[in-house]
Design an enzyme around this catalytic site. Structure first.
Site, mmCIF file in Angstrom:
data_model
loop_
_atom_site.group_PDB
_atom_site.id
_atom_site.type_symbol
_atom_site.label_atom_id
_atom_site.label_comp_id
_atom_site.label_asym_id
_atom_site.label_seq_id
_atom_site.Cartn_x
_atom_site.Cartn_y
_atom_site.Cartn_z
ATOM 1 N N SER A 164 0.900 -1.231 -0.050
ATOM 2 C CA SER A 164 0.338 -0.235 0.244
ATOM 3 C C SER A 164 0.927 1.327 0.021
ATOM 4 O O SER A 164 0.072 2.373 -0.197
ATOM 5 C CB SER A 164 -0.878 0.216 1.290
ATOM 6 O OG SER A 164 -0.098 -0.266 2.305
ATOM 7 N N GLY A 165 1.914 1.170 0.281
ATOM 8 C CA GLY A 165 2.581 2.164 0.276
ATOM 9 C C GLY A 165 3.431 2.447 1.809
ATOM 10 O O GLY A 165 4.001 3.427 2.080
ATOM 11 N N GLY A 166 2.644 2.134 2.892
ATOM 12 C CA GLY A 166 3.003 1.559 4.375
ATOM 13 C C GLY A 166 4.156 1.854 5.299
ATOM 14 O O GLY A 166 4.969 2.010 5.547
ATOM 15 N N PHE A 167 4.574 0.944 4.022
ATOM 16 C CA PHE A 167 6.090 0.848 4.313
ATOM 17 C C PHE A 167 6.932 1.509 4.153
ATOM 18 O O PHE A 167 8.292 2.024 4.604
ATOM 19 C CB PHE A 167 6.427 -0.510 3.768
ATOM 20 C CG PHE A 167 8.089 -1.261 3.662
ATOM 21 C CD1 PHE A 167 8.110 -1.948 5.694
ATOM 22 C CD2 PHE A 167 8.807 -0.608 2.779
ATOM 23 C CE1 PHE A 167 9.821 -2.036 5.267
ATOM 24 C CE2 PHE A 167 10.542 -1.179 3.584
ATOM 25 C CZ PHE A 167 10.746 -1.959 4.861
ATOM 26 N N ASP A 184 -1.262 1.827 5.591
ATOM 27 C CA ASP A 184 -0.909 1.466 7.441
ATOM 28 C C ASP A 184 0.118 2.416 7.621
ATOM 29 O O ASP A 184 0.800 2.415 7.066
ATOM 30 C CB ASP A 184 -0.565 0.197 8.014
ATOM 31 C CG ASP A 184 0.245 -0.369 7.441
ATOM 32 O OD1 ASP A 184 0.716 -0.710 6.348
ATOM 33 O OD2 ASP A 184 1.134 -1.640 7.792
ATOM 34 N N GLN A 233 -1.065 -3.555 13.506
ATOM 35 C CA GLN A 233 0.228 -3.278 14.493
ATOM 36 C C GLN A 233 0.159 -3.156 15.892
ATOM 37 O O GLN A 233 -0.804 -3.913 15.750
ATOM 38 C CB GLN A 233 0.815 -1.936 13.133
ATOM 39 C CG GLN A 233 0.717 -1.695 11.804
ATOM 40 C CD GLN A 233 1.881 -2.323 11.451
ATOM 41 O OE1 GLN A 233 2.896 -2.190 11.975
ATOM 42 N NE2 GLN A 233 2.243 -2.639 10.103
ATOM 43 N N GLY A 245 4.856 -4.551 10.469
ATOM 44 C CA GLY A 245 5.381 -4.328 11.646
ATOM 45 C C GLY A 245 6.753 -4.990 12.124
ATOM 46 O O GLY A 245 7.018 -4.392 13.410
ATOM 47 N N CYS A 258 17.503 -25.998 -10.006
ATOM 48 C CA CYS A 258 17.238 -24.920 -10.761
ATOM 49 C C CYS A 258 17.736 -24.429 -11.661
ATOM 50 O O CYS A 258 18.547 -25.216 -12.190
ATOM 51 C CB CYS A 258 17.683 -22.817 -9.609
ATOM 52 S SG CYS A 258 18.810 -22.224 -9.349
ATOM 53 N N CYS A 306 21.720 -23.449 -11.465
ATOM 54 C CA CYS A 306 22.691 -24.559 -11.094
ATOM 55 C C CYS A 306 22.454 -25.970 -11.844
ATOM 56 O O CYS A 306 23.398 -26.932 -12.249
ATOM 57 C CB CYS A 306 21.680 -25.853 -10.227
ATOM 58 S SG CYS A 306 22.466 -24.170 -8.238
ATOM 59 N N HIS A 318 18.509 -18.357 -8.538
ATOM 60 C CA HIS A 318 18.844 -19.379 -8.400
ATOM 61 C C HIS A 318 17.829 -19.229 -6.458
ATOM 62 O O HIS A 318 17.069 -20.183 -6.045
ATOM 63 C CB HIS A 318 20.307 -19.428 -7.458
ATOM 64 C CG HIS A 318 20.389 -20.640 -6.493
ATOM 65 N ND1 HIS A 318 19.984 -21.905 -6.494
ATOM 66 C CD2 HIS A 318 20.307 -19.910 -5.093
ATOM 67 C CE1 HIS A 318 20.210 -22.592 -5.448
ATOM 68 N NE2 HIS A 318 20.254 -21.558 -4.877
#
Length: 375
Positions: A90-93, A143, A193, A220, A310, A313, A339
């Site tokens: 959302s942009g909350g971080f 948030d 939170q 959070g 992968c 590898c 990887h």
RNA sequence: GGGAGGGUACCCAAGUGGCUAAAGGGGGCAGACUGUAAAUCUGCUGGUUGACGCCUACGGUGGUUCGAAUCCACUCCCUCCCA
């Protein structure tokens, strides 16, 4: 729509269905903040590494190229050439990560763009509108991701505000669904939170579950607290999370963090770690973490991991990948990220198989001893 | 043959009497990274030592000086210009 298939103690095996596809949980969401996986991976590469669901970011895509442009071009799926499920954060971080570039008010957050410094306002309505324009399958509530440590009084005040913001998110999300959404099937997840104050966490989760949303996240965490504090916080909150809805632990984490969180009832994860640490030379394997830049790999003809299937590898040696890093070739970053994402997605596959076969307890005991070890 | 400018650590390069085991890059070696302002950031990089310290070091040798990468003499190399 979430269906719980099986439980082993608190560990859950489930299926989440959305308009863009089916997601088997527990799942790790591969992070493509700016509609690209850093390290040079495209949506096609996501298929190669076993990605089930991708995550992009509201703040970053709003700033560049702009959500209006993405809407005009048919939405984020079409824009980035990925037709699987997408969750948008959302942009909350960014309230946390760009703390020096913003001011929080009741109405929302005044950012100064990290790109050019211009004023950018984002509140619950703006976040919902941007995510509606992007057309992701899952939108996250706006948030405040609170730093740890923070004073009890501040955390309480912030949690109250995040809860009020959720009310506004829900109203705007419903309103936009009726008007002109890029993806009419988009659902909204709420975010809990409360830092590591259990009473605030519980009070907050009780409050937000009243909205009966499609899923709930624990936000959070993994922002500076000890791992044990994180686990205890999850345990405190989990009891109050609806059993019939997906639980998403945001931004977590190390392979061991993920196992420990699944053990405590979490279904969804995302983390920058496999991509970022990969770009920096740290490679995750079933035997622990290796730094491919280390001198001891200079003539090592083995793959990163014998146990890994992968694409990297299967074809390339440690010596070659180390050389690519030393020579500053972007191919090295790409291989490392491929990887690592493959490993994370395989880890989740291993977890799901273990829960399915009621062997998760043993799986956990075995791998928490190994996976975070440096080799 | 004459003239000018240079030789500093793995490389480039600053430093022209004590604050210099020697700035700054590069390279090398390690470490960090958790809803991405990160192909980023941090540390180490003459030997020995836990540390203080001691030893060895600015082309070589010999001097001047309480003290030299720095001043002097001789010498060896390199680059450029003139013949």
């Amino acid at each position: 729509m979430f269906e719980l298939i099986k439980k082993e103690k608190k560990a859950r095996l489930g299926v989440y269905k959305c308009s863009s596809g089916v997601v088997h949980t527990p799942v790790f969401m591969n992070v493509g903040t700016q509609a690209a996986i850093k390290g040079g991976l495209s949506a096609k590469d996501l298929e190669l590494v076993g990605c089930q669901i991708e995550l992009s970011n509201t703040y970053h895509l709003h700033l560049r190229p702009g959500d209006q442009i993405i809407k005009k071009l048919g939405g984020l799926h079409k824009f980035m050439g990925y037709n699987g499920p997408i969750l948008t954060d959302s942009g909350g971080f960014q309230i946390f990560s760009l703390a020096r570039l913003r001011k929080i008010k009741e109405e929302g957050v005044y950012f100064n763009s990290h790109i050019d410094g211009r004023a950018v306002f984002m509140g619950p309505e703006e976040s919902m509108s941007i995510q509606s324009n992007l057309g992701s399958d899952i939108a996250m509530a706006f948030d405040e991701c609170i730093k740890i440590p923070s004073d009890y009084s501040y955390v309480k005040k912030s949690c109250d505000r995040t809860a009020r913001w959720l009310q506004r998110c829900v109203e705007e999300h419903n309103r936009l669904k009726e008007t002109n959404p890029t993806n009419p099937e988009q659902v909204l997840f709420g975010i809990n939170q409360g830092a590591i104050y259990h009473d605030l966490r519980i009070e907050h989760i009780k409050r937000i579950t009243e909205f009966n949303l499609a899923g709930y996240a624990i936000g959070g965490l993994a922002v500076g607290e000890a791992a044990e504090d994180m686990y205890e916080t999850i345990e405190a909150v989990e009891e109050y999370m609806p059993a019939n809805k997906p639980r998403y632990l945001m931004g977590v984490g190390t392979p061991v963090n993920i196992i420990e969180a699944v053990y405590r009832g979490v279904d969804f994860f995302d983390c920058v770690m496999p991509a970022r640490n990969g770009r920096h030379g740290s490679l995750f394997t079933w035997a622990g973490i290796m730094n491919i830049k280390n001198e001891r790999y200079k003539d090592d003809e083995r793959p990163i991991s014998d146990e890994c299937n992968c694409p990297v590898c299967k074809s390339y040696s440690r010596a070659y990948i180390r050389h690519l890093f030393a020579a500053n070739e972007i191919l090295g970053l790409r291989f490392a990220v491929m990887h690592n994402l493959f490993f994370y997605n395989s880890l989740m596959e291993g977890i799901r198989a273990a829960v399915k076969n009621e062997e998760f307890e043993g799986f956990r005991r075995k791998y928490i001893e190994i996976l975070d070890r440096r080799i």
